[in-house]
Scaffold this motif. Structure first.
Motif, PDB file in Angstrom:
ATOM      1  N   GLU A 170      -6.928  22.258  29.797  1.00 36.67           N
ATOM      2  CA  GLU A 170      -6.073  23.175  30.551  1.00 36.67           C
ATOM      3  C   GLU A 170      -5.677  22.627  31.915  1.00 36.67           C
ATOM      4  O   GLU A 170      -5.158  23.360  32.754  1.00 36.67           O
ATOM      5  CB  GLU A 170      -6.790  24.518  30.741  1.00 36.67           C
ATOM      6  CG  GLU A 170      -8.025  24.468  31.640  1.00 36.67           C
ATOM      7  CD  GLU A 170      -9.278  24.017  30.906  1.00 36.67           C
ATOM      8  OE1 GLU A 170     -10.371  24.137  31.469  1.00 36.67           O
ATOM      9  OE2 GLU A 170      -9.140  23.554  29.744  1.00 36.67           O
ATOM     10  N   ARG A 201       0.256  15.003  36.336  1.00 38.54           N
ATOM     11  CA  ARG A 201      -0.808  15.709  35.609  1.00 38.54           C
ATOM     12  C   ARG A 201      -1.761  14.649  35.061  1.00 38.54           C
ATOM     13  O   ARG A 201      -1.374  13.518  34.761  1.00 38.54           O
ATOM     14  CB  ARG A 201      -0.245  16.579  34.490  1.00 38.54           C
ATOM     15  CG  ARG A 201       0.567  15.854  33.446  1.00 38.54           C
ATOM     16  CD  ARG A 201       1.097  16.823  32.389  1.00 38.54           C
ATOM     17  NE  ARG A 201       2.065  16.192  31.499  1.00 38.54           N
ATOM     18  CZ  ARG A 201       1.718  15.473  30.427  1.00 38.54           C
ATOM     19  NH1 ARG A 201       0.443  15.320  30.099  1.00 38.54           N
ATOM     20  NH2 ARG A 201       2.663  14.916  29.670  1.00 38.54           N
ATOM     21  N   SER A 236      -3.914  21.470  35.050  1.00 45.52           N
ATOM     22  CA  SER A 236      -2.552  21.759  35.504  1.00 45.52           C
ATOM     23  C   SER A 236      -2.017  20.611  36.344  1.00 45.52           C
ATOM     24  O   SER A 236      -2.790  19.850  36.931  1.00 45.52           O
ATOM     25  CB  SER A 236      -2.542  23.051  36.330  1.00 45.52           C
ATOM     26  OG  SER A 236      -3.014  24.138  35.582  1.00 45.52           O
TER      27      SER A 236
END
Length: 233
Positions: free
Chosen positions: A215, A200, A217
């Motif tokens: 956010e 990530r 992913s």
């Protein structure tokens, strides 16, 4: 013709140097022949010639190591190659997956004056589009501790230092996934098969171009693609 201006010798020096830039094992004559796409007998003859010129230290059937003079000359060729790649991407509109072969040709043709002009125009860049360090004119080179992504433990966080330019298709796939030098990544636990590496993105990359949304992913890479990426250790 001086060794530093002989394209064949320059290619040998650069290949020997590059082999150990990101891993510690010295190159063997067979591996050198494979990388250059030449017959082992051709390597044998060239190594003898380079050893006589004080560029390579070698014992029969043993690995090849650059002498201090050989390393200095190799770094000069590496500097040319990486500056040309950077120039082609920044000034000529090439993609990072398109510059390697062009630089292989141009590195033997550019004059020192033109290379200096390119370096100055680009603002003395320290790294090429793939993240490889560009040696300074005096041969000095920035070195950081590193680990290959496919060998990094889960939880390891590091900045992407370098992505190999060996395979243009891998470069294109990584670009599509948003992976680039300067990004900070965190290694996630691998899947059960061990065939993919999960990462990530994290804040802290080089510049606004690598800003990471909150956010973001995790993404998955094949182990083959992860083996082409080096991050800070």
């Amino acid at each position: 013709m001086p060794a530093s201006k002989n394209p064949a010798i320059e290619d040998y020096l650069k290949t020997v140097y590059s082999h150990t830039e990101w891993q510690p094992d010295p190159i063997t004559p067979k591996a050198l022949a494979d990388k250059l796409g030449v017959a082992p007998s051709s390597v044998t003859e060239m190594v003898k010639k380079m050893a006589a010129q004080g560029l390579i230290a070698h014992v029969p059937y043993g690995p090849l190591r650059l002498t201090d003079d050989g390393r200095e000359r190799a770094l000069a060729v590496v500097r040319r190659h990486r500056l040309i790649e950077t120039w082609l991407v920044r000034e000529m509109g090439y993609g990072w997956d398109e510059v390697h072969d062009e630089a292989e040709v141009l590195e033997h043709a550019l004059s020192d004056r033109l290379l200096e002009t390119i370096d100055a125009r680009l603002g003395r860049p320290s790294r090429d589009p793939h993240g490889d360090a560009i040696p300074a004119a005096d041969g000095s080179l920035a070195v950081e501790r590193f680990v290959r992504l496919d060998e990094a433990a889960a939880g390891h966080a590091g900045r992407v230092l370098r992505i190999s330019d060996r395979d243009p298709e891998v470069l294109r796939s990584l670009a599509a996934a948003g992976v680039a030098p300067g990004m900070v990544v965190v290694v996630e636990p691998s899947d059960a098969s061990g065939e993919r590496v999960r990462i990530r993105f994290a804040p802290g990359g080089d510049g606004d171009a690598h800003a990471v949304p909150a956010e973001a992913s995790p993404i998955e890479l094949t182990t083959e693609a992860a083996a082409e990426i080096w991050i800070t250790g």
